[in-house]
Enzyme design. Structure first.
Site, PDB file in Angstrom:
ATOM      1  N   ASN A  48     -29.229-161.483  11.117  1.00  0.00           N
ATOM      2  CA  ASN A  48     -28.539-160.250  10.727  1.00  0.00           C
ATOM      3  C   ASN A  48     -28.802-159.917   9.261  1.00  0.00           C
ATOM      4  O   ASN A  48     -29.017-158.761   8.888  1.00  0.00           O
ATOM      5  CB  ASN A  48     -27.040-160.370  10.966  1.00  0.00           C
ATOM      6  CG  ASN A  48     -26.666-160.392  12.436  1.00  0.00           C
ATOM      7  OD1 ASN A  48     -25.591-160.820  12.806  1.00  0.00           O
ATOM      8  ND2 ASN A  48     -27.575-159.940  13.297  1.00  0.00           N
ATOM      9  N   ASP A  86     -32.367-163.546  19.039  1.00  0.00           N
ATOM     10  CA  ASP A  86     -31.001-164.062  18.964  1.00  0.00           C
ATOM     11  C   ASP A  86     -30.487-164.581  20.299  1.00  0.00           C
ATOM     12  O   ASP A  86     -29.626-165.455  20.328  1.00  0.00           O
ATOM     13  CB  ASP A  86     -30.051-162.959  18.464  1.00  0.00           C
ATOM     14  CG  ASP A  86     -30.188-162.758  16.971  1.00  0.00           C
ATOM     15  OD1 ASP A  86     -30.968-163.498  16.360  1.00  0.00           O
ATOM     16  OD2 ASP A  86     -29.542-161.848  16.431  1.00  0.00           O
ATOM     17  N   GLU A 131     -24.683-159.245  18.841  1.00  0.00           N
ATOM     18  CA  GLU A 131     -24.645-158.941  20.274  1.00  0.00           C
ATOM     19  C   GLU A 131     -24.669-160.187  21.152  1.00  0.00           C
ATOM     20  O   GLU A 131     -24.082-160.210  22.229  1.00  0.00           O
ATOM     21  CB  GLU A 131     -25.825-158.027  20.655  1.00  0.00           C
ATOM     22  CG  GLU A 131     -25.770-156.636  20.067  1.00  0.00           C
ATOM     23  CD  GLU A 131     -26.478-156.547  18.714  1.00  0.00           C
ATOM     24  OE1 GLU A 131     -26.626-155.437  18.212  1.00  0.00           O
ATOM     25  OE2 GLU A 131     -26.874-157.609  18.183  1.00  0.00           O
ATOM     26  N   ASP A 175       0.261-190.716  34.537  1.00  0.00           N
ATOM     27  CA  ASP A 175      -0.023-190.621  35.968  1.00  0.00           C
ATOM     28  C   ASP A 175       1.203-190.304  36.808  1.00  0.00           C
ATOM     29  O   ASP A 175       1.085-189.840  37.934  1.00  0.00           O
ATOM     30  CB  ASP A 175      -0.671-191.904  36.480  1.00  0.00           C
ATOM     31  CG  ASP A 175       0.175-193.147  36.187  1.00  0.00           C
ATOM     32  OD1 ASP A 175       1.311-193.000  35.694  1.00  0.00           O
ATOM     33  OD2 ASP A 175      -0.306-194.265  36.460  1.00  0.00           O
ATOM     34  N   ASP A 232      -1.721-195.069  28.382  1.00  0.00           N
ATOM     35  CA  ASP A 232      -1.136-196.093  29.240  1.00  0.00           C
ATOM     36  C   ASP A 232      -2.037-197.324  29.232  1.00  0.00           C
ATOM     37  O   ASP A 232      -3.184-197.272  28.774  1.00  0.00           O
ATOM     38  CB  ASP A 232      -1.016-195.579  30.679  1.00  0.00           C
ATOM     39  CG  ASP A 232       0.124-194.588  30.837  1.00  0.00           C
ATOM     40  OD1 ASP A 232       1.065-194.647  30.038  1.00  0.00           O
ATOM     41  OD2 ASP A 232       0.055-193.755  31.749  1.00  0.00           O
ATOM     42  N   ASP A 257       5.799-188.736  33.487  1.00  0.00           N
ATOM     43  CA  ASP A 257       4.890-188.483  32.367  1.00  0.00           C
ATOM     44  C   ASP A 257       4.677-186.996  32.120  1.00  0.00           C
ATOM     45  O   ASP A 257       4.118-186.614  31.088  1.00  0.00           O
ATOM     46  CB  ASP A 257       3.525-189.139  32.632  1.00  0.00           C
ATOM     47  CG  ASP A 257       3.596-190.657  32.605  1.00  0.00           C
ATOM     48  OD1 ASP A 257       4.338-191.187  31.759  1.00  0.00           O
ATOM     49  OD2 ASP A 257       2.930-191.296  33.425  1.00  0.00           O
TER      50      ASP A 257
END
Length: 949
Positions: A717, A749, A293, A651, A335, A655
Site C-alpha cells: 500500500n 496481495d 482488499e 470433564d 485436572d 466443572d
C-alpha cells in the site's frame, strides 16, 4: 406404541413402573435391537430439525455490503461519474472477488462446525437385549430404558422407574436455578402439566446428582424441549476479540485512505493544477491503494487453517475466539486424572491391618492375581474386594477377539471390578446373592459412596446378615465414619493407635503416587433399612485400603517443560489426595523439588487477598488437592483478577462453572460430560494435556500469521502511494496508474498473502512468553516496518524503475517535468505516451518483484529466511507463479495492455527486475540482524537464545 401427545393425555406420571413398562411395550431389560430398529423407522431419529439459517444468497450479499465493500462500491460509482468506466469495473471486480472468497471460507467453516457433532456425538446408556450399552442419542426410541448418572445430559423425555438421590437441572426448560429432586413413584394428581410431574425427566435437562433408570416415551420434536426449541434455534455467535480487532484495523486504514484521498485531491488541484476530473480520479486511486482488499478473506483463511490444524491434533474448536485467546494464555489449571494421566486405573496394592498385598497385572487385562501371603487373610481380602466391587456402578464387558475387558463407567470402579475377579470372585454370583436395595451416590463433599444390599455373602461371618452395607471413598472420610476394625474375622473397636496406623499406611501409598480408597462395611438386620441415608454411614467397620495407579502419560512431562519455557504456568487442581497428586506432579516435572500442596479445607480458610498472594508468589509447583467444584471456580477467578489469561480443563457437570468463567474452557472429549463440552471453548478428543500445548502453539501461529500478512499487505500500500506523492512534489506524471494499483492488489496481495496465513508455527514460538491480550494487532512496530521500511524501499525502487526507463530513452527529470502537463492531458505524442506506458509498466513490475522478496521477509519477524528455508512453505511459490502469470498477461496481452495502459518491457529491464527480490530480502535481513544486536546490548541472553533457536 404411543406418541408424546397420547402419553401426555394418558397421564404417564400416574402409572406404576410396572404399568409404564406395559404401556410402552418394553421390559426392565429394555427392548431388542430388532425392535429398536423397527421403532426408529416408524418415529424417525431423536433429533430436532436443523434451525433455519439465512439463505445462502443473503449471506453472500452480506459479503458485498460490509463497511470496506461499501467504500469500494462508492469509489466505483465515482469512477463511472468521472467517465472512467474501466476503473469502475475494475474496482467492482475487486469487491466480487473478495466476496466470493470470504463467502467460501465462511461456508467451509460452517461445514467444519457441523462435522463436530459427527465427531463427538452425544451418547446415552440404554439397555438393549438385556445388556447395558452406549448408543448415539439420535437413535433413542420410545421404550428404551436409559441409565442416568451425574453429569449426563438427558436427550429424550422419559418416565423414571428407579431413582436414587436423583436431582435434575431443568433450568433450560423452566428457568429454575437450582436442581430439582426427581422420584420414581407415581404422581396421583391428574390436572397438572407434564413439566410439573416429579417423576418425569425431559430432553435438554441434566443430571446434577444421583442415579436413576427411566423409560423413554417421547423423542425428537415430540419432546417438551422440541416444543420450545424454536426460541433458541437462531442464536448467533458473538464476534471474537480477534474479529473486533480486525474490524478496527479496517476502519482505521479506511479512515487513512479517505483522508489521504482528500489530501491528494486538494494537492493535485491546487499545487499541480490538474483538472477537476483528473484530480478526482487520482483521489480515487489513493483510496483504492490504501484499502487492504485482501485483509478480510486472508484473516478468514488463517482462522480456518488454524482450526483445521488443531482438529488434526485432536483439539476441536467450538468458538473461534479461542484460537486468538490461546496465543495469550498464561496459566493452565488442569485436572490430573485422564488429562495428565492415562486414565487406565489398575489396583496394585491392598492394605489390611499389618499386611500389604501385591496385585499383578496391568489395566483391564484378565491376566494377574492377588498375591495373598497367608490363607488366614484370604476371606478378609475377598470381603474387601467384594464390597468395593458391589459398591460400584461400572460394568465390564469382554468383547470377542479382544485380550482385555472393556469398561463402561468410571475407570476407578472398573479397576475395582478387575481386582475382584483377580481374587477369584464371580461378580454375577455376588450380585445375585446380595442384590442392591439402596444407594447413597458419591458426591464431592462427602467423598464416599454407600450401598445397602439385601442378603448375605458366603464370606467371613456374613452368613447371618439380613442386610449388608458397603462404603468406599476417600480413606480419611471412610475412617472418620468407622468405629470398628475388621481383622481376621473379629471386629474390635478402633483405637487411636490403629487410626494413626491406617493414616500412615494411606500417606505412604499416596506418596508413591497411588490413588487410595478406603473400604468399610456394616451388617445386621432390619434396623439397617432406615429411611435416613446418613445413618447407613455411621459406626462402620473399616476393612482396608485399595491402592491403584493411574500412570502419567509419557508425553506430558515434555509438554509441561515446554509450557514452563513458554512462560505458561501449570497448576494442578484435583479432587484427589494431596500426597498422590504431589507424587504425580513430581513424576511429570510439574514441580521442581517439593510441591506446594493446598487442600480444599485450607483453601476454604484463605481470604481472597491471601489466595491472590499465594498465586502470585508461587509461579510453579502449585497443587490444589481435595478441591470442591466451587473452589475450582474461585481459583479461576483469582487468577483472572491477577491479570492472567486462564485455560481450564474439566470433564464433569460440576466443572461447567469454571469452564465458563475461564478465558479458555477445555473439555474432555472421551470422559467429559455433555454439559462440560457445551460450556467449553475447545474439546479434546484424546483427553491429553499435551494436546492443549499443541493447541496453544497453533493459536500463537494464527496470531503471528495475521501480523505477517498485514505487514505484507500494508507494505505494498505504501509502495502504491509513493508515486502519487512524487507526482505532487516533483511535478511529474504519476509513476503508477489506478488500474495498475488494482493489478498489484489482486495479483500480489491476495495469493502470496494467503500463503503467509498458512505458515506453520515458527520454531521456538513456544520459547517466548505469552503476548499481552491487550496488545493490538496493528501496533507501532508493525506500522513502522510495513510503511517506513519495507513499503518505503519498494516505493523508492518503483520510482527508480520509472526514472530508469525515461533515462534510457534520453530524458532527465527536468525534461520529464516539462512533459507532465501534456502526458496528464493525453495530448503528448504517441512516442512519448509509449515511453510513459513502458515506464509505468516498469514501476508496476518492480513493485511486484519487490513483493516477492517481501513475502519471504514477512515469514518471520525474528528469524532469517536462511533458517526458515525458501521451500518450507510451497504455497508461497504457488502464489508467486500465479501473480507473475497475471502480470505477464497484463504486460503482453494486447487486450489487457489497452485496459491497464501497459507496454512490453525491454529484455534488459528484466535483469533489473531480477535484482528486486534479493534487494528487499537482504535489506530486511540486515534490519533483523541490527535489531538482534541492539537487543543483545540490552540483554545478552536474547541474541544467544535467538541464534540457538
Amino acid at each position: 406404541m404411543m406418541n408424546a401427545n397420547s402419553h401426555a393425555n394418558s397421564h404417564i406420571w400416574t402409572l406404576t413402573p410396572t404399568d409404564v413398562y406395559k404401556t410402552l411395550t418394553t421390559t426392565p431389560q429394555g427392548i431388542s435391537e430388532a425392535e429398536a430398529n423397527l421403532r426408529l423407522k416408524q418415529s424417525g431419529y431423536n433429533e430436532l430439525p436443523e434451525p433455519q439459517t439465512r439463505p445462502l444468497i443473503l449471506r453472500f450479499i452480506d459479503q458485498l455490503t460490509h463497511f470496506m465493500a461499501l467504500l469500494l462500491w462508492v469509489a466505483g460509482i465515482l469512477a463511472f461519474i468521472s467517465q472512467t468506466p474501466e476503473l469502475g469495473w475494475a474496482i467492482w471486480a475487486v469487491i466480487w472477488i473478495n466476496a466470493i472468497f470470504s463467502f467460501w471460507q465462511e461456508f467451509q467453516a460452517e461445514k467444519a462446525l457441523s462435522a463436530l457433532k459427527k465427531i463427538l456425538p452425544s451418547q446415552a446408556k440404554v439397555y438393549r437385549d438385556g445388556k447395558l450399552t452406549v448408543i448415539p442419542t439420535r437413535e433413542l426410541v420410545s421404550g428404551d430404558v436409559m441409565q442416568l448418572e451425574e453429569g449426563d445430559k438427558i436427550s429424550a423425555d422419559a418416565r423414571l422407574v428407579e431413582s436414587q438421590s436423583l436431582y435434575v437441572d431443568v433450568s433450560i426448560l423452566t428457568g429454575e436455578s437450582l436442581p430439582v429432586p426427581r422420584i420414581s413413584e407415581p404422581v396421583t394428581v391428574l390436572n397438572i402439566h407434564a413439566s410439573e410431574a416429579s417423576n418425569l425427566v425431559f430432553a435438554g435437562s441434566t443430571v446434577a446428582a444421583g442415579r436413576g433408570l427411566a423409560v423413554v416415551y417421547a423423542t425428537g420434536t415430540h419432546t417438551e424441549f422440541g416444543q420450545v426449541a424454536r426460541l433458541t434455534a437462531n442464536v448467533q455467535r458473538e464476534a471474537s476479540t480477534l474479529e473486533v480487532q480486525i474490524s478496527r484495523v479496517v476502519h482505521i486504514i479506511t479512515i487513512i485512505a479517505l483522508s489521504m484521498g482528500v489530501v491528494i485531491f486538494l494537492l493535485t488541484k491546487l499545487l499541480v493544477g490538474m483538472q477537476l476530473r483528473e484530480s478526482f480520479i487520482f483521489a480515487i486511486g489513493i483510496i483504492v491503494a490504501f484499502v487492504p482488499e485482501g485483509l478480510l478473506p486472508t484473516v478468514s483463511l488463517a482462522l480456518a487453517i488454524g482450526v483445521k490444524r488443531m482438529a488434526a491434533k485432536n483439539a476441536l474448536v467450538r468458538r473461534l475466539s479461542a484460537v486468538e485467546t490461546l496465543s495469550a494464555t498464561t496459566v493452565i489449571c488442569t485436572d490430573k486424572t485422564g488429562t495428565l494421566t492415562k486414565n487406565e486405573m489398575t489396583v496394585r496394592q491392598l492394605w489390611i491391618p499389618n499386611t500389604q498385598i501385591n496385585v499383578t497385572g496391568v489395566g483391564y487385562e484378565p491376566k494377574g492375581e492377588v498375591e495373598i501371603p497367608s490363607p488366614e487373610y484370604e476371606s478378609q481380602v475377598q470381603l474387601m474386594l467384594a464390597g468395593a466391587a458391589l459398591c460400584s456402578n461400572a460394568r465390564l464387558d469382554h468383547p470377542p477377539n479382544s485380550h482385555q475387558w472393556q469398561a463402561l463407567g468410571d475407570p476407578t470402579e472398573a479397576a475395582l471390578l478387575v481386582a475382584a475377579i483377580k481374587a477369584g470372585l464371580n461378580l454375577e454370583d455376588l450380585q445375585h446373592q446380595a442384590p442392591r436395595r439402596r444407594e447413597i451416590p458419591f458426591d464431592s463433599h462427602r467423598r464416599m459412596m454407600t450401598v445397602l444390599l439385601e442378603g448375605h455373602l458366603p464370606l467371613d461371618n456374613t452368613e447371618n446378615s439380613q442386610y449388608l452395607i458397603f462404603t468406599k471413598g476417600a480413606p480419611l472420610d471412610v475412617l472418620q465414619h468407622s468405629r470398628y476394625l475388621w481383622h481376621t474375622g473379629e471386629k474390635p473397636e478402633l483405637t487411636q493407635t490403629q487410626r494413626e496406623e491406617i493414616i500412615a499406611a494411606n500417606d505412604q501409598l499416596a506418596s508413591q503416587g497411588y490413588r487410595v480408597l478406603g473400604v468399610a462395611t456394616s451388617q445386621g438386620s432390619a434396623e439397617l433399612n432406615q429411611p435416613d441415608d446418613h445413618l447407613l454411614e455411621q459406626d462402620l467397620t473399616f476393612l482396608g485400603l485399595v491402592a491403584m495407579i493411574d500412570p502419567p502419560r509419557p508425553e506430558v512431562a515434555d509438554a509441561i517443560a515446554l509450557c514452563h519455557r513458554a512462560g505458561i504456568q501449570v497448576t494442578m487442581i484435583t479432587g484427589d489426595y494431596g500426597l498422590t497428586a504431589a507424587a504425580i506432579a513430581q513424576r511429570i516435572n510439574l514441580v521442581n523439588g517439593k510441591a506446594k500442596i493446598i487442600t480444599g479445607e485450607q483453601l476454604g480458610h484463605l481470604s481472597d487477598t491471601q489466595l491472590r498472594q499465594i498465586l502470585h508468589k508461587h509461579k510453579t509447583g502449585l497443587v490444589f488437592a481435595r478441591v470442591m467444584p466451587e473452589q475450582k471456580l474461585r481459583l479461576v477467578e483469582a487468577y483472572k483478577t491477577l491479570g492472567h489469561i486462564v485455560a481450564v480443563t474439566g470433564d464433569g457437570v460440576n466443572d461447567a462453572p469454571a469452564l465458563r468463567a475461564a478465558n479458555i474452557g477445555i473439555a474432555m472429549g472421551i470422559s467429559g460430560t455433555d454439559v462440560a463440552r457445551e460450556a467449553a471453548d475447545i474439546v479434546l478428543i484424546d483427553d491429553n494435556f499435551a494436546t492443549i500445548v499443541s493447541a496453544i502453539e497453533q493459536g500463537r501461529a494464527v496470531y503471528q500469521n495475521i501480523r505477517k500478512f498485514m505487514t505484507y499487505i500494508l507494505a505494498s500500500n505504501m509502495a502504491e502511494f509513493l508515486p502519487f506523492l512524487a507526482m505532487v512534489f516533483l511535478k511529474i506524471p504519476p509513476a503508477l496508474l489506478i488500474l495498475q494499483i488494482l493489478a498489484i492488489d489482486l495479483g500480489t496481495d491476495m495469493i502470496p498473502a494467503l500463503a503467509l496465513g498458512a505458515e506453520k508455527p515458527e520454531a521456538g514460538s513456544m520459547e517466548l512468553p505469552p503476548r499481552k491480550k491487550s496488545q493490538p494487532l496493528l501496533d507501532l512496530p508493525l506500522l513502522l516496518r510495513a510503511y517506513c521500511f519495507l513499503g518505503l524501499l519498494e516505493g523508492l525502487a518503483g520510482m527508480a524503475g520509472f526514472f530508469f526507463v525515461w533515462w534510457t530513452n534520453g530524458y532527465n527529470i527536468p525534461q520529464l517535468q516539462a512533459l507532465s502537463p501534456s502526458i496528464l492531458s493525453h495530448s503528448a505524442s504517441a512516442a512519448t505516451m509509449a515511453i510513459y506506458h513502458q515506464a509505468t509498466t516498469m514501476t508496476l513490475a518492480v513493485i511486484v518483484a519487490c513483493q516477492d522478496g517481501n513475502v519471504f521477509a514477512c515469514r518471520s519477524e525474528r528469524f532469517s529466511i536462511l533458517r526458515l528455508g525458501f521451500f518450507s512453505n510451497r504455497l508461497i511459490w504457488a502464489g508467486i507463479v500465479v501473480e507473475w502469470c497475471l502480470i505477464l498477461s497484463i504486460i503482453y496481452s494486447p487486450t489487457l495492455q489497452t485496459i491497464f495502459s501497459t507496454a512490453p518491457l525491454q529484455p534488459s529491464y528484466w535483469l533489473i527486475l531480477l535484482l528486486c527480490p534479493p534487494f528487499i530480502l537482504i535489506a530486511d535481513e540486515l534490519r533483523k540482524r541490527m535489531i538482534a544486536k541492539v537487543n543483545h546490548k540490552s540483554d545478552p541472553d536474547i541474541l544467544h537464545h535467538t541464534q540457538h533457536l
